[in-house]
Motif scaffolding. Structure first.
Motif, short mmCIF file in Angstrom:
data_model
loop_
_atom_site.label_atom_id
_atom_site.label_comp_id
_atom_site.label_asym_id
_atom_site.label_seq_id
_atom_site.Cartn_x
_atom_site.Cartn_y
_atom_site.Cartn_z
N ALA A 44 -19.48 9.13 -2.26
CA ALA A 44 -18.81 8.02 -1.96
C ALA A 44 -17.64 8.29 -0.97
O ALA A 44 -16.98 9.43 -1.20
N HIS A 45 -17.52 7.40 -0.06
CA HIS A 45 -16.41 7.78 0.76
C HIS A 45 -15.67 6.23 0.60
O HIS A 45 -16.07 5.40 0.70
N ALA A 46 -13.99 6.52 0.71
CA ALA A 46 -13.05 5.24 0.61
C ALA A 46 -11.98 5.63 1.72
O ALA A 46 -11.62 6.71 2.08
N LEU A 47 -11.55 4.60 2.03
CA LEU A 47 -10.59 4.37 2.94
C LEU A 47 -9.49 3.61 2.15
O LEU A 47 -9.77 2.46 1.93
N ALA A 69 -10.37 15.47 0.84
CA ALA A 69 -9.37 14.41 1.08
C ALA A 69 -8.74 14.79 2.28
O ALA A 69 -8.16 15.76 2.74
N GLU A 70 -8.71 13.64 3.32
CA GLU A 70 -7.72 13.88 4.54
C GLU A 70 -6.74 12.71 4.53
O GLU A 70 -7.01 11.68 4.06
N TRP A 71 -5.69 12.82 5.12
CA TRP A 71 -4.49 11.89 5.10
C TRP A 71 -3.52 12.11 6.12
O TRP A 71 -3.67 12.89 6.82
N ARG A 72 -3.04 10.81 6.30
CA ARG A 72 -2.02 10.92 7.33
C ARG A 72 -1.19 9.72 7.10
O ARG A 72 -1.53 8.90 6.17
N GLU A 122 -8.47 9.23 3.29
CA GLU A 122 -10.22 9.07 3.51
C GLU A 122 -10.61 10.33 2.39
O GLU A 122 -10.25 11.32 2.58
N ILE A 123 -11.16 9.67 1.58
CA ILE A 123 -11.58 10.52 0.49
C ILE A 123 -13.14 10.54 0.08
O ILE A 123 -13.81 9.45 0.34
N THR A 124 -13.49 11.65 -0.13
CA THR A 124 -14.85 12.09 -0.36
C THR A 124 -15.14 12.34 -1.76
O THR A 124 -14.44 13.31 -2.39
#
Length: 163
Positions: free
Chosen positions: A107-110, A152-155, A137-139
């Motif tokens: 699953a991917h979520a924004l 997880a990536e973020w800004r 942006e989470i996997t």
């Protein structure tokens, strides 16, 4: 440097919270679509974070977790403990921009997240409240039947991202 550490604390807590939600969705029987389950669980995650239940939250981060900051599961657990100790109160306001399931076990979520020391009940309040705004942006991957965050990536986000 203090702002960077604060950002890591906020982000790590949110990642773990979302993982719990997806894990609950995977275990819950029901007729709702996976997206409907995830959206409902994100609302429940806000409550879990506000209760600062790190013991429950950290169990759902994958042993395989990694991010662009070089953090692993142990780093996320430490950040979460520190964040909960450092902040007397935690309030989250979320906007799910997108959820996709590119594979059955992925699953991917924004997700846009506003984090503050006081409640935020509507997007209009973001201008009034001193909230930290983030874009995640989470996997997740299903591991042994359980959804776990693997990346997880973020800004930083802008007010307009929440509209």
């Amino acid at each position: 440097m203090a702002d960077r550490h604060k950002l890591h604390f906020f982000l790590s807590a949110w990642i773990i919270i979302l993982t719990i939600l997806l894990s609950t969705a995977a275990c819950s029987p029901g007729k709702d679509s996976p997206e409907t389950q995830v959206r409902a669980l994100i609302a429940q995650a806000e409550s879990a974070a506000e209760k600062k239940d790190s013991g429950t939250l950290r169990r759902y981060v994958s042993e395989k977790y990694t991010d662009s900051q070089g953090q692993d599961k142990k780093a996320i657990e430490a950040i979460l403990r520190y964040y909960f100790l450092r902040n007397e109160t935690i309030y989250l306001f979320t906007r799910v921009q997108q959820i996709s399931f590119p594979q059955p076990d992925m699953a991917h979520a924004l997700v846009m997240v506003a984090m503050a020391g006081q409640p935020i009940s509507a997007v209009e309040e973001l201008e009034r409240v001193r909230a930290d705004l983030h874009r995640f942006e989470i996997t997740w991957m299903r591991e042994n039947g359980e959804w776990r965050v693997t990346r997880a990536e973020w800004r930083r986000a802008e007010f307009a991202d929440f509209l």
